[in-house]
Design an enzyme around this catalytic site. Structure first.
Site, PDB file in Angstrom:
ATOM      1  N   LYS A 155     -65.030 -40.934 -34.145  1.00  0.00           N
ATOM      2  CA  LYS A 155     -63.139 -41.745 -34.526  1.00  0.00           C
ATOM      3  C   LYS A 155     -63.027 -42.526 -33.047  1.00  0.00           C
ATOM      4  O   LYS A 155     -62.719 -43.077 -32.465  1.00  0.00           O
ATOM      5  CB  LYS A 155     -62.796 -40.538 -34.182  1.00  0.00           C
ATOM      6  CG  LYS A 155     -61.149 -40.472 -33.674  1.00  0.00           C
ATOM      7  CD  LYS A 155     -60.829 -38.859 -33.431  1.00  0.00           C
ATOM      8  CE  LYS A 155     -59.309 -39.075 -33.155  1.00  0.00           C
ATOM      9  NZ  LYS A 155     -58.377 -37.754 -32.481  1.00  0.00           N
ATOM     10  N   LYS A 213     -56.769 -34.829 -25.402  1.00  0.00           N
ATOM     11  CA  LYS A 213     -57.152 -37.101 -25.518  1.00  0.00           C
ATOM     12  C   LYS A 213     -57.943 -36.424 -23.793  1.00  0.00           C
ATOM     13  O   LYS A 213     -58.743 -37.818 -24.022  1.00  0.00           O
ATOM     14  CB  LYS A 213     -55.899 -36.922 -24.596  1.00  0.00           C
ATOM     15  CG  LYS A 213     -55.761 -38.252 -24.434  1.00  0.00           C
ATOM     16  CD  LYS A 213     -53.939 -39.130 -23.929  1.00  0.00           C
ATOM     17  CE  LYS A 213     -53.330 -38.503 -25.172  1.00  0.00           C
ATOM     18  NZ  LYS A 213     -51.379 -38.750 -24.506  1.00  0.00           N
ATOM     19  N   ASP A 215     -53.986 -36.617 -36.241  1.00  0.00           N
ATOM     20  CA  ASP A 215     -55.222 -37.055 -36.980  1.00  0.00           C
ATOM     21  C   ASP A 215     -55.859 -36.490 -38.624  1.00  0.00           C
ATOM     22  O   ASP A 215     -55.812 -37.474 -39.754  1.00  0.00           O
ATOM     23  CB  ASP A 215     -56.569 -36.376 -36.069  1.00  0.00           C
ATOM     24  CG  ASP A 215     -56.223 -37.731 -34.596  1.00  0.00           C
ATOM     25  OD1 ASP A 215     -56.128 -38.319 -34.718  1.00  0.00           O
ATOM     26  OD2 ASP A 215     -56.844 -37.020 -33.719  1.00  0.00           O
ATOM     27  N   ARG A 262     -52.643 -34.398 -19.266  1.00  0.00           N
ATOM     28  CA  ARG A 262     -52.938 -32.951 -19.392  1.00  0.00           C
ATOM     29  C   ARG A 262     -52.960 -32.956 -20.555  1.00  0.00           C
ATOM     30  O   ARG A 262     -53.631 -31.263 -20.709  1.00  0.00           O
ATOM     31  CB  ARG A 262     -51.456 -32.574 -18.615  1.00  0.00           C
ATOM     32  CG  ARG A 262     -50.791 -32.470 -17.139  1.00  0.00           C
ATOM     33  CD  ARG A 262     -50.016 -31.746 -17.180  1.00  0.00           C
ATOM     34  NE  ARG A 262     -49.065 -33.046 -16.056  1.00  0.00           N
ATOM     35  CZ  ARG A 262     -49.343 -32.368 -14.682  1.00  0.00           C
ATOM     36  NH1 ARG A 262     -49.680 -31.107 -14.361  1.00  0.00           N
ATOM     37  NH2 ARG A 262     -49.528 -32.455 -13.147  1.00  0.00           N
ATOM     38  N   GLU A 307     -55.961 -31.489 -23.348  1.00  0.00           N
ATOM     39  CA  GLU A 307     -57.263 -31.457 -22.855  1.00  0.00           C
ATOM     40  C   GLU A 307     -58.049 -32.577 -23.734  1.00  0.00           C
ATOM     41  O   GLU A 307     -59.031 -32.436 -23.600  1.00  0.00           O
ATOM     42  CB  GLU A 307     -57.686 -29.778 -23.253  1.00  0.00           C
ATOM     43  CG  GLU A 307     -58.610 -29.409 -23.171  1.00  0.00           C
ATOM     44  CD  GLU A 307     -59.223 -30.433 -22.007  1.00  0.00           C
ATOM     45  OE1 GLU A 307     -60.601 -30.261 -21.727  1.00  0.00           O
ATOM     46  OE2 GLU A 307     -58.805 -30.298 -20.561  1.00  0.00           O
ATOM     47  N   GLY A 338     -52.612 -33.719 -32.924  1.00  0.00           N
ATOM     48  CA  GLY A 338     -51.516 -34.319 -33.079  1.00  0.00           C
ATOM     49  C   GLY A 338     -51.775 -34.730 -34.786  1.00  0.00           C
ATOM     50  O   GLY A 338     -51.776 -33.990 -35.639  1.00  0.00           O
ATOM     51  N   ASP A 356     -50.991 -44.071 -23.510  1.00  0.00           N
ATOM     52  CA  ASP A 356     -49.087 -43.762 -24.097  1.00  0.00           C
ATOM     53  C   ASP A 356     -49.448 -44.206 -25.573  1.00  0.00           C
ATOM     54  O   ASP A 356     -50.063 -45.072 -25.843  1.00  0.00           O
ATOM     55  CB  ASP A 356     -47.924 -43.859 -23.765  1.00  0.00           C
ATOM     56  CG  ASP A 356     -46.927 -42.803 -24.569  1.00  0.00           C
ATOM     57  OD1 ASP A 356     -46.878 -41.519 -24.511  1.00  0.00           O
ATOM     58  OD2 ASP A 356     -45.757 -44.053 -24.784  1.00  0.00           O
ATOM     59  N   SER A 357     -49.951 -43.103 -26.617  1.00  0.00           N
ATOM     60  CA  SER A 357     -50.116 -43.558 -28.225  1.00  0.00           C
ATOM     61  C   SER A 357     -48.875 -42.882 -29.164  1.00  0.00           C
ATOM     62  O   SER A 357     -48.529 -41.331 -28.489  1.00  0.00           O
ATOM     63  CB  SER A 357     -51.278 -43.167 -28.439  1.00  0.00           C
ATOM     64  OG  SER A 357     -51.803 -41.295 -27.857  1.00  0.00           O
TER      65      SER A 357
END
Length: 206
Positions: free
Chosen positions: A183, A17, A161, A13, A15, A159, A75-76
């Site tokens: 990236k 990602k 980054d 959910r 956006e 996040g 998952d990260s």
């Protein structure tokens, strides 16, 4: 997503990602018709795993069961050496509120404020999982190493980054200063999804 029925689902959910994952799939799996779990009203899945792989599989399994379609989830998070690998699976809720990127980033910087640059090694880690309706499961990992800055730089990404200075980048850029295609080529998520690509192609061909 096109007007055609989706052939595969991305269990996210987020956006930012979703944009990244779609771009990676288009580069490496022939631009399949993709829907997000939000677009298909898939119920939220509790991420109760203690590893990235466990959480990715939880989301992919639930999405495949709900939609009847091959489902991809990842998952990260950020693993900081001096914190013993934390925030890790708690990266998105490090400050206590899930998805508050700014609060998470500010808390982490405050916790590391006295840590010298020589001890600020960290890496993004991604586990990407594919689960098909017949129960086949595949998991791949990717890693994106760097050094944590003392303050954010860059407007791309999301996040953490803006505070991860990418190892080996000649300009000393953070992940948030990379162009999106750059990236995707270098990132933990790009690596994990490229490794998952043969399984995605096989699932779509079935």
């Amino acid at each position: 997503m096109t007007g055609r029925a989706p052939r595969i689902v991305l269990a996210t959910r987020n956006e930012g990602k979703l944009v990244e994952l779609r771009a990676i799939l288009e580069m490496h799996a022939g631009a399949p018709d993709v829907a997000s779990s939000a677009q298909l009203d898939v119920p939220d899945v509790r991420e109760t795993g203690v590893t990235f792989a466990e959480n990715a599989l939880l989301k992919a399994r639930a999405t495949a069961e709900f939609t009847g379609l091959p489902s991809i989830a990842d998952d990260s998070g950020l693993a900081v050496d001096v914190l013993g690998g934390s925030p890790g699976v708690f990266s998105a809720r490090w400050s206590g509120t899930h998805g508050d990127d700014l609060a998470n980033l500010e808390l982490l910087l405050a916790q590391l404020s006295d840590v010298p640059e020589a001890h600020r090694a960290a890496r993004f880690v991604c586990a990407a999982a594919l689960v098909t309706p017949d129960g086949a499961e595949h998991v791949e990992h990717g890693y994106f190493p760097g050094t944590l800055e003392f303050s954010p730089r860059g407007r791309n990404g999301f996040g953490y980054d803006p505070i991860l200075r990418v190892d080996g980048d000649p300009g000393g850029r953070t992940a948030a200063e990379l162009e999106p295609a750059e990236k995707n080529r270098l990132s933990h998520r790009g690596q994990a999804f490229r490794a998952l690509r043969p399984h995605i192609v096989e699932a779509l061909a079935g």
